[in-house]
Design a protein around this motif. Structure first.
Motif, short mmCIF file in Angstrom:
data_model
loop_
_atom_site.label_atom_id
_atom_site.label_comp_id
_atom_site.label_asym_id
_atom_site.label_seq_id
_atom_site.Cartn_x
_atom_site.Cartn_y
_atom_site.Cartn_z
N UNK A 112 -11.89 0.38 53.12
CA UNK A 112 -12.79 0.11 52.00
C UNK A 112 -13.51 1.36 51.52
N UNK A 113 -12.96 2.53 51.80
CA UNK A 113 -13.67 3.78 51.52
C UNK A 113 -14.08 3.90 50.06
N UNK A 114 -13.17 3.60 49.14
CA UNK A 114 -13.48 3.72 47.72
C UNK A 114 -14.53 2.69 47.29
N UNK A 115 -14.51 1.51 47.92
CA UNK A 115 -15.51 0.49 47.61
C UNK A 115 -16.88 0.93 48.12
N UNK A 116 -16.93 1.53 49.30
CA UNK A 116 -18.18 2.04 49.83
C UNK A 116 -18.79 3.06 48.88
N UNK A 117 -17.97 3.97 48.37
CA UNK A 117 -18.45 4.99 47.43
C UNK A 117 -18.98 4.35 46.15
N UNK A 118 -18.28 3.31 45.68
CA UNK A 118 -18.70 2.63 44.46
C UNK A 118 -20.07 1.98 44.63
N UNK A 135 -18.09 -7.09 39.54
CA UNK A 135 -19.35 -7.68 40.00
C UNK A 135 -20.48 -6.65 39.96
N UNK A 136 -20.20 -5.46 40.49
CA UNK A 136 -21.23 -4.41 40.58
C UNK A 136 -21.77 -4.05 39.20
N UNK A 137 -20.88 -4.01 38.22
CA UNK A 137 -21.29 -3.62 36.87
C UNK A 137 -22.15 -4.69 36.19
#
Length: 199
Positions: free
Chosen positions: A186-192, A156-158
């Motif tokens: 959700x740490x990796x999602x937050x970084x993304x 979605x983000x891309x």
């Protein structure tokens, strides 16, 4: 209960008709005796299209079309069926919403249907990807983040603009806010999301 049972029955009927239409549409014409290859192909397409139209006309009280229903069904044939349905839908139909203002991307996000979501992305217009939020102002991105579906969030983000990433729920939360609220999981999602917002 009566309404729920009626809708369940209706969805099952739509699903079975779509499966039947798909089988007819993709049937090997040589398996049908007494007709030429051309005759069989034309007949299969005609019967498949007629059954599909019959199924498509059976939208339920929630305005779910067969694509919503197919995505929701946990069936190994989902990709094949969705491909078939998409050949019979207009772009307007694909980008339409149900009574909860949810698109088929919302349905994918709820059910973590990544492969179907990847298929749909080429059919969804930019406006749908970046502005469609449901009755509580959740986009498909909010839902994927909340459930921790990392690969779907990445997809979605891309494909979303910064404006789309910054859409807020009625509670005033962006997808990034939701990710931070579930920071441990959700740490990796937050970084993304942080990276996408800072680009």
């Amino acid at each position: 209960d009566l309404i729920d049972n009626t809708i369940d029955k209706l969805e099952d009927e739509v699903w079975e008709e779509m499966l039947t239409a798909h089988r007819i549409y993709s049937q090997n014409p040589l398996e049908t005796r007494g007709f030429s290859v051309v005759d069989c192909t034309e007949r299969n397409h005609k019967e498949g299209n007629a059954l599909y139209k019959k199924a498509f006309d059976k939208v339920d009280y929630s305005y779910n079309n067969p694509l919503h229903i197919a995505i929701r069904k946990n069936d190994v044939r989902n990709i094949s069926i969705c491909k078939y349905i998409l050949t019979h839908m207009t772009i307007e139909d694909i980008n339409s919403t149900d009574c909860n203002c949810e698109t088929v991307l919302h349905e994918c996000a709820y059910n973590n249907q990544l492969a179907i979501c990847q298929l749909l992305m080429s059919y969804m217009n930019t406006n749908t990807l970046n502005t469609k939020n449901n009755f509580i102002a959740h986009t498909h991105l909010h839902i994927a983040v909340k459930h921790g579906y990392k690969e779907m969030v990445e997809l979605f983000v891309s494909n979303m603009t910064k404006e789309g990433l910054n859409i807020k729920t009625f509670g005033g939360e962006t997808a990034h806010c939701i990710a931070k609220r579930y920071e441990i999981e959700r740490n990796s999602i937050t970084d993304m999301l942080t990276k996408a917002l800072n680009q």
